[in-house]
Design an enzyme around this catalytic site. Structure first.
Site, PDB file in Angstrom:
ATOM      1  N   ASP A  16       3.136  48.045  26.983  1.00  0.00           N
ATOM      2  CA  ASP A  16       1.707  47.952  27.290  1.00  0.00           C
ATOM      3  C   ASP A  16       0.876  48.872  26.417  1.00  0.00           C
ATOM      4  OD1 ASP A  16       3.112  46.941  29.847  1.00  0.00           O
ATOM      5  OD2 ASP A  16       1.045  46.236  29.943  1.00  0.00           O
ATOM      6  N   ARG A  49      -1.413  38.010  33.047  1.00  0.00           N
ATOM      7  CA  ARG A  49      -0.783  39.323  32.944  1.00  0.00           C
ATOM      8  C   ARG A  49       0.112  39.392  31.703  1.00  0.00           C
ATOM      9  NH1 ARG A  49       3.757  38.013  32.872  1.00  0.00           N
ATOM     10  NH2 ARG A  49       4.427  40.145  32.449  1.00  0.00           N
ATOM     11  N   GLY A  50       0.578  40.638  31.416  1.00  0.00           N
ATOM     12  CA  GLY A  50       1.295  40.862  30.166  1.00  0.00           C
ATOM     13  C   GLY A  50       0.262  41.364  29.174  1.00  0.00           C
ATOM     14  N   ALA A  51       0.608  42.455  28.475  1.00  0.00           N
ATOM     15  CA  ALA A  51      -0.398  43.129  27.654  1.00  0.00           C
ATOM     16  C   ALA A  51      -1.083  42.215  26.628  1.00  0.00           C
ATOM     17  CB  ALA A  51       0.247  44.339  26.982  1.00  0.00           C
ATOM     18  N   ASN A 109       5.479  50.918  29.773  1.00  0.00           N
ATOM     19  CA  ASN A 109       5.819  49.531  30.121  1.00  0.00           C
ATOM     20  C   ASN A 109       6.019  49.485  31.634  1.00  0.00           C
ATOM     21  OD1 ASN A 109       6.394  46.779  29.264  1.00  0.00           O
ATOM     22  ND2 ASN A 109       8.508  47.167  29.872  1.00  0.00           N
ATOM     23  N   ARG A 118      -7.771  46.713  34.371  1.00  0.00           N
ATOM     24  CA  ARG A 118      -6.444  47.374  34.445  1.00  0.00           C
ATOM     25  C   ARG A 118      -6.415  48.419  33.330  1.00  0.00           C
ATOM     26  NH1 ARG A 118      -1.216  43.697  34.842  1.00  0.00           N
ATOM     27  NH2 ARG A 118      -0.405  45.485  35.978  1.00  0.00           N
TER      28      ARG A 118
HETATM   29  O1  MRU Z   1       2.003  44.259  35.364  1.00  0.00           O
HETATM   30  P1  MRU Z   1       2.361  43.309  34.273  1.00  0.00           P
HETATM   31  O2  MRU Z   1       3.135  42.144  34.745  1.00  0.00           O
HETATM   32  O3  MRU Z   1       1.167  42.912  33.458  1.00  0.00           O
HETATM   33  O4  MRU Z   1       3.312  44.150  33.298  1.00  0.00           O
HETATM   34  C1  MRU Z   1       3.731  43.561  32.116  1.00  0.00           C
HETATM   35  C2  MRU Z   1       4.677  44.387  31.332  1.00  0.00           C
HETATM   36  O5  MRU Z   1       4.978  45.498  31.652  1.00  0.00           O
HETATM   37  C3  MRU Z   1       5.162  43.765  30.052  1.00  0.00           C
HETATM   38  O6  MRU Z   1       6.442  44.207  29.739  1.00  0.00           O
HETATM   39  C4  MRU Z   1       4.215  44.158  28.913  1.00  0.00           C
HETATM   40  O7  MRU Z   1       2.893  43.919  29.266  1.00  0.00           O
HETATM   41  C5  MRU Z   1       4.531  43.448  27.661  1.00  0.00           C
HETATM   42  S1  MRU Z   1       4.187  41.723  27.729  1.00  0.00           S
HETATM   43  C6  MRU Z   1       4.569  41.098  26.210  1.00  0.00           C
END
Ligand code: MRU
Length: 382
Positions: free
Chosen positions: A280, A46-48, A290, A101
């Site tokens: 994101d 996870r994380g963009a 985000n 996603r």
């Molecule tokens: O649902 P997630 O945990 O994937 O959400 C992640 C976020 O909102 C982060 O802030 C975003 O992806 C940036 S990660 C460098």
């Protein structure tokens, strides 16, 4: 900690399962498109930026598997698969991964980029044929192009995170008139530390190496700049409690975990000099999607006159979205609110839930957007 890599054989992807952290540090291997899709959907990865890197490696693994692919009516190349069949198969698999996603732009960006690399190889082979007919680059060459591009995406992400960290650190040092290590006097005071509030997790686990929002803090820790971080726990999936607190504690950074509804109290006490969050997807006008709750933090920051920074790679900017209203927002199962992480469900059985995974922070609330290219201030026009 390595979070994503292509396996030695090249036909699978190995990830640190983030859904189990911090209790368990377990690596899992993903081979099929279904397993890869599920890993993104269930936030094992996870994380963009991380899901972009993962999608690129997933494509590389699936391309490698096509070396053994037996098409119904194959032709031409050594493996019996034509370039066109390869491209068709891979774009179907790419679409499937993209659908895992919807909010972060990175998986689609990464899939399109590796497919483009394969297409370029295909055209190069065709160009080499004077008759422009029936020439195949071959699956091995196309798969290699996908693999190369996937590695390039990860390497670039490392460099981008480092550059974002540098820009963010310089910005926040200037903001508070704070000093780097060499300038510190012997008698370092608690008041020399810079208070940062962050939401969700935008650290190394969500990217590669430094992370985005946590990049300035982690780089600062290396350079002797003192930070004091307040990590929102980030309901409902607790990325702040499980991942940000874990990463910062491991790195020896002063981190205090708070519930999401405590941010105002912490700001009111004067403990926060800046807010750092990841992103994101950034629309052309600077509106930023985000993790759910980010826009509330931005509103609070405005109220208390605290600068609010969005940090992310330029690949997160999506010029196809004119404003935040064009960004698709993922909605997830209400059980994440009703019962996940509780020994038994906390809410009445059958209660309705609304569980958007992200929200959009309007550009008016954002002091600056920090990418690897520098610090962008309003008006934003990407
Ligand atoms: O649902 P997630 O945990 O994937 O959400 C992640 C976020 O909102 C982060 O802030 C975003 O992806 C940036 S990660 C460098």
């Amino acid at each position: 900690m390595e979070n994503i890599r292509l396996s030695e054989s090249g036909s699978s992807v190995i990830i640190l399962d983030q859904s189990l952290l911090p209790a368990e540090e377990k690596y899992i291997e993903l081979k099929t498109p279904e397993e890869m899709h599920e890993a993104i959907e269930k936030l094992r990865v996870r994380g963009a930026p991380a899901i972009g890197i993962f999608a690129a490696y997933a494509m590389a693994a699936l391309a490698h598997q096509m070396l053994k692919y037996k098409p119904i009516s194959g032709c031409c190349s050594a493996s019996g698969t034509s370039d066109d069949v390869f491209m068709q198969e891979m774009s179907v698999k790419g679409d499937y991964l993209k659908a895992s996603r919807p909010t972060a732009v990175n998986p689609a960006w990464a899939v399109d980029r590796v497919l483009h690399a394969a297409r370029v190889e295909m055209y190069k082979a065709r160009q080499a044929d004077p008759n422009r007919m029936n020439v195949n680059a071959g699956v091995a060459r196309l798969a290699e192009a996908v693999r190369r591009e996937a590695f390039a995406i990860q390497e670039e992400d490392k460099a981008m995170c480092r550059a974002i960290a540098e820009h963010g650190l310089n910005e926040v040092i200037q903001l508070g008139g704070k000093k780097r290590k060499e300038e510190y006097k012997e008698d370092y005071q608690e008041s020399d530390s810079i208070g940062i509030l962050t939401h969700c997790n935008a650290g190394p686990l969500a990217t590669s190496e430094y992370g985005t929002a946590l990049g300035p803090v982690l780089l600062g820790a290396e350079e002797g700049v003192k930070f004091r971080v307040f990590a929102d726990e980030t309901r409902p999936l607790l990325q702040g409690a499980r991942l940000t607190a874990y990463e910062l504690q491991k790195a020896g950074v002063d981190v205090t975990l708070i519930c999401d509804n405590m941010a105002s109290s912490v700001m009111k006490r004067g403990w926060v000099q800046a807010v750092f969050v990841g992103c994101d997807r950034i629309a052309a006008n600077g509106d930023t999607a985000n993790k759910i709750g980010t826009s509330g933090v931005a509103i609070l920051a405005k109220h208390y006159g605290i600068p609010f920074y969005v940090l992310g790679p330029s690949s997160t900017i999506d010029p196809a979205c004119a404003t935040g209203a064009d960004i698709p927002i993922e909605e997830r199962d209400g059980d994440e609110i009703r019962e996940k992480f509780y020994a038994k469900p906390v809410a009445p059985e059958g209660i309705k839930c609304f569980n958007p995974a992200f929200d959009v922070t309007e550009h008016e609330l954002i002091t600056a957007i920090i990418t690897e290219k520098g610090v962008f201030r309003p008006p934003y026009s990407f």
